[in-house]
Design a protein around this motif. Structure first.
Motif, PDB file in Angstrom:
ATOM      1  N   LEU A  16      21.116   8.027  25.616  1.00 45.12           N
ATOM      2  CA  LEU A  16      22.002   7.707  26.921  1.00 45.12           C
ATOM      3  C   LEU A  16      22.248   8.692  27.918  1.00 45.12           C
ATOM      4  N   MET A  17      22.463   9.961  27.544  1.00 45.70           N
ATOM      5  CA  MET A  17      22.746  11.115  28.368  1.00 45.70           C
ATOM      6  C   MET A  17      21.388  11.510  29.233  1.00 45.70           C
ATOM      7  N   GLU A  18      20.413  11.320  28.306  1.00 41.67           N
ATOM      8  CA  GLU A  18      18.971  11.704  28.940  1.00 41.67           C
ATOM      9  C   GLU A  18      18.595  10.670  30.015  1.00 41.67           C
ATOM     10  N   PHE A  19      19.056   9.673  29.965  1.00 39.37           N
ATOM     11  CA  PHE A  19      18.706   8.205  30.961  1.00 39.37           C
ATOM     12  C   PHE A  19      19.524   8.473  32.078  1.00 39.37           C
ATOM     13  N   LEU A  20      20.902   8.776  31.721  1.00 38.20           N
ATOM     14  CA  LEU A  20      21.934   8.778  33.038  1.00 38.20           C
ATOM     15  C   LEU A  20      21.287  10.031  33.601  1.00 38.20           C
ATOM     16  N   SER A  21      21.050  11.225  33.127  1.00 40.15           N
ATOM     17  CA  SER A  21      20.539  12.349  33.805  1.00 40.15           C
ATOM     18  C   SER A  21      19.262  12.090  34.801  1.00 40.15           C
ATOM     19  N   SER A  22      18.612  11.170  34.410  1.00 37.85           N
ATOM     20  CA  SER A  22      17.297  11.015  35.001  1.00 37.85           C
ATOM     21  C   SER A  22      17.593  10.036  36.112  1.00 37.85           C
ATOM     22  N   LEU A  23      18.787   9.287  36.077  1.00 34.58           N
ATOM     23  CA  LEU A  23      19.179   8.592  37.319  1.00 34.58           C
ATOM     24  C   LEU A  23      19.968   9.599  38.459  1.00 34.58           C
ATOM     25  N   PHE A  24      20.820  10.417  38.017  1.00 33.11           N
ATOM     26  CA  PHE A  24      21.641  11.275  38.802  1.00 33.11           C
ATOM     27  C   PHE A  24      21.253  12.631  39.347  1.00 33.11           C
ATOM     28  N   LEU A  25      20.442  13.162  38.179  1.00 26.55           N
ATOM     29  CA  LEU A  25      19.927  14.599  38.574  1.00 26.55           C
ATOM     30  C   LEU A  25      19.222  14.808  40.103  1.00 26.55           C
ATOM     31  N   PHE A  67      26.241   7.662  52.135  1.00 25.79           N
ATOM     32  CA  PHE A  67      25.615   7.725  50.788  1.00 25.79           C
ATOM     33  C   PHE A  67      26.132   6.813  49.607  1.00 25.79           C
ATOM     34  N   PHE A  68      27.506   6.827  49.935  1.00 22.62           N
ATOM     35  CA  PHE A  68      28.002   6.338  48.610  1.00 22.62           C
ATOM     36  C   PHE A  68      27.926   4.654  48.836  1.00 22.62           C
ATOM     37  N   TYR A  69      28.226   4.291  50.024  1.00 25.46           N
ATOM     38  CA  TYR A  69      27.995   2.791  50.473  1.00 25.46           C
ATOM     39  C   TYR A  69      26.512   2.521  49.968  1.00 25.46           C
ATOM     40  N   PHE A  70      25.536   2.913  50.316  1.00 24.34           N
ATOM     41  CA  PHE A  70      24.208   2.536  50.072  1.00 24.34           C
ATOM     42  C   PHE A  70      23.693   3.168  48.529  1.00 24.34           C
ATOM     43  N   ILE A  71      24.690   3.675  47.910  1.00 28.35           N
ATOM     44  CA  ILE A  71      23.920   4.162  46.546  1.00 28.35           C
ATOM     45  C   ILE A  71      23.291   3.397  45.835  1.00 28.35           C
ATOM     46  N   PRO A  72      23.478   2.240  45.940  1.00 25.86           N
ATOM     47  CA  PRO A  72      22.509   1.382  45.162  1.00 25.86           C
ATOM     48  C   PRO A  72      20.959   1.580  45.386  1.00 25.86           C
ATOM     49  N   VAL A  73      20.803   1.954  46.749  1.00 36.53           N
ATOM     50  CA  VAL A  73      19.474   2.047  47.260  1.00 36.53           C
ATOM     51  C   VAL A  73      18.858   3.262  46.681  1.00 36.53           C
ATOM     52  N   PHE A  74      19.736   4.462  46.395  1.00 35.30           N
ATOM     53  CA  PHE A  74      19.391   5.503  45.970  1.00 35.30           C
ATOM     54  C   PHE A  74      19.201   5.594  44.554  1.00 35.30           C
ATOM     55  N   LEU A  75      19.908   4.814  44.012  1.00 34.76           N
ATOM     56  CA  LEU A  75      19.914   4.632  42.150  1.00 34.76           C
ATOM     57  C   LEU A  75      18.745   3.677  41.934  1.00 34.76           C
ATOM     58  N   ALA A  76      18.344   2.711  43.028  1.00 35.12           N
ATOM     59  CA  ALA A  76      16.940   1.803  42.715  1.00 35.12           C
ATOM     60  C   ALA A  76      15.777   2.591  42.793  1.00 35.12           C
ATOM     61  N   TYR A  77      15.851   3.580  43.673  1.00 30.59           N
ATOM     62  CA  TYR A  77      14.650   4.506  43.473  1.00 30.59           C
ATOM     63  C   TYR A  77      14.657   5.276  42.373  1.00 30.59           C
ATOM     64  N   THR A  78      15.699   5.922  41.731  1.00 29.56           N
ATOM     65  CA  THR A  78      15.647   6.769  40.674  1.00 29.56           C
ATOM     66  C   THR A  78      15.426   5.930  39.482  1.00 29.56           C
ATOM     67  N   ALA A  79      15.999   4.643  39.341  1.00 27.02           N
ATOM     68  CA  ALA A  79      15.885   3.847  38.244  1.00 27.02           C
ATOM     69  C   ALA A  79      14.483   3.448  38.175  1.00 27.02           C
ATOM     70  N   ALA A  80      13.814   3.154  39.416  1.00 27.57           N
ATOM     71  CA  ALA A  80      12.481   2.669  39.458  1.00 27.57           C
ATOM     72  C   ALA A  80      11.647   3.624  38.746  1.00 27.57           C
ATOM     73  N   ARG A  82      12.285   5.805  36.605  1.00 26.42           N
ATOM     74  CA  ARG A  82      12.516   5.795  35.086  1.00 26.42           C
ATOM     75  C   ARG A  82      11.997   4.559  34.069  1.00 26.42           C
ATOM     76  N   PHE A  83      12.132   3.533  34.961  1.00 25.34           N
ATOM     77  CA  PHE A  83      11.574   2.173  34.206  1.00 25.34           C
ATOM     78  C   PHE A  83       9.981   1.969  34.779  1.00 25.34           C
ATOM     79  N   MET A 138      13.450  -6.203  36.806  1.00 27.16           N
ATOM     80  CA  MET A 138      12.403  -6.339  37.805  1.00 27.16           C
ATOM     81  C   MET A 138      11.053  -5.852  36.908  1.00 27.16           C
ATOM     82  N   LYS A 139      11.425  -4.716  35.849  1.00 31.07           N
ATOM     83  CA  LYS A 139      10.350  -4.440  35.327  1.00 31.07           C
ATOM     84  C   LYS A 139       9.471  -5.373  34.545  1.00 31.07           C
ATOM     85  N   TYR A 140      10.022  -6.430  33.943  1.00 27.04           N
ATOM     86  CA  TYR A 140       9.310  -7.431  33.102  1.00 27.04           C
ATOM     87  C   TYR A 140       8.701  -8.277  34.329  1.00 27.04           C
ATOM     88  N   VAL A 141       9.320  -8.538  35.262  1.00 23.63           N
ATOM     89  CA  VAL A 141       8.517  -9.613  36.333  1.00 23.63           C
ATOM     90  C   VAL A 141       7.297  -8.658  36.832  1.00 23.63           C
TER      91      VAL A 141
END
Length: 372
Positions: A16-25, A67-80, A82-83, A138-141
């Protein structure tokens, strides 16, 4: 609890910590930088140098809050990343749920539906969890699309299919689910905090260096960001501030007492960096290395954390505690926040000077001691 169960819990916690690190680092520099911008903006507003009804206010607010208003966009990139999903399609999905008309529709009065299916009122700006669930889905789609479409058509048809499927699923299911998880997350923290803010402050103040050493801080950032999104303020990061300033005080004491010129310079630099919100150089390069200063900083951080907790210091936005982000913490308990930081810094400095430490020469431990 059996050894097998403990091992499983440790593995899952590490994952979990490694996952969160990959998103926010990847965006940690932006988190720090926008905290500074937010501090400057609040300072200008509080001192009435900028009026709320002016266009200057609107532009400065966008600079500090964008940045915080649009943080879903930034997290979409880092999550993509990761996944292993296409990052630009993921960012487009985030843009869909953040689209101004969609946001205004969901926060307005009246029934909102999609092909007759009612949508729950979920606001996605500044949210964290909904977009993570959406990109994971979206990964599965995308995998199905890659199996269906020939190689020559994958790049053309996979993105629109992903958006057509995942945008409604996000708005209908994953968004409300993410909102519920975020609500429970915030409520869970509030329960713990409300049991005793003082004890919470002591615990965070003492344990924060070890939280950083173990990489567990990535688990706290989403909670703090979620607190601001759910409640409009955050009480978690102020508790971190005392521990961070304690590290700065200890590092400064080491810089004063060390007889090695190179190490003095490193310790002084680490102290300044800690005051600017980055404690890793102080922890890993100075206090943890010398051990006794780390203990002194933990004691001082606990005292400062107790003050911040007892007086329920809060932040108006997410910001990593630093000298440059002080205005973000302005509020009824702002002076107690400053007091907590000052007490942590001073006590840590004095304790480290009094207790002393094994000095270093040419960056190697030697027998010479600067203990009292």
């Amino acid at each position: 609890m059996s050894h097998t169960a403990l091992s499983w819990i440790k593995r899952q916690s590490a994952n979990l910590m490694e996952f969160l690190s990959s998103l926010f680092l990847p965006i940690i520099a932006l988190l720090v930088s926008t905290g500074i911008l937010k501090g400057i903006f609040i300072l200008l507003t509080v001192n009435h140098w900028v009026t709320i009804d002016s266009s200057t206010y609107t532009i400065l607010n966008a600079m500090s809050d964008g940045f915080f208003y649009f943080i879903p966009v930034f997290l979409a990139y880092t999550a993509a990343k990761r996944f292993n999903v296409d990052p630009f399609t993921s960012m487009l999905l985030a843009c869909v749920i953040l689209y101004p008309d969609v946001t205004n529709m969901l926060k307005g009065e009246g029934t909102v539906d999609f092909f007759g299916i009612p949508l729950l009122s979920v606001l996605y700006p500044s949210s964290v969890i909904p977009i993570l669930l959406a990109v994971y889905g979206m990964k599965y789609v995308e995998l199905v699309c890659h199996k269906i479409f020939p190689e020559s058509l994958k790049g053309l048809f996979t993105p629109p299919v992903c958006i057509i499927i995942m945008a409604p699923i996000t708005l209908l299911i994953l968004g409300p689910l993410g909102k519920a998880i975020g609500g429970y997350l915030g409520a869970g923290y509030e329960v713990i905090y409300n049991v005793s803010p003082l004890i919470a402050g002591i615990a965070v103040g003492v344990l924060q260096p070890f939280i950083g050493i173990l990489g567990l801080q990535w688990g706290f950032f989403p909670i703090a960001i979620n607190n601001v999104a759910v409640y409009g303020f955050d009480t978690l990061m102020p508790l971190f501030g005392s521990a961070m300033f304690a590290q700065a005080g200890a590092a400064l004491a080491v810089a004063v007492r060390s007889k090695d010129k190179l190490f003095k310079s490193e310790a002084l630099s680490a102290s300044i960096t800690a005051l600017l919100g980055v404690t890793e150089p102080a922890v890993f390069g100075v206090t943890l290395r010398l051990k006794k200063p780390l203990v002194c900083a933990c004691v001082a951080g606990g005292i400062g954390g107790a003050i911040a907790g007892f007086f329920k210091v809060s932040a108006a936005a997410f910001a990593i505690p630093a000298v440059t982000t002080l205005p973000v913490f302005m509020g009824p308990s702002f002076m107690w926040y400053v007091t907590a930081l000052g007490v942590s810094f001073v006590i840590s400095f004095i304790l480290t000077v009094v207790v002393g430490f094994e000095d270093v020469v040419s960056n190697e431990p030697v027998g010479e001691s600067v203990d009292k």
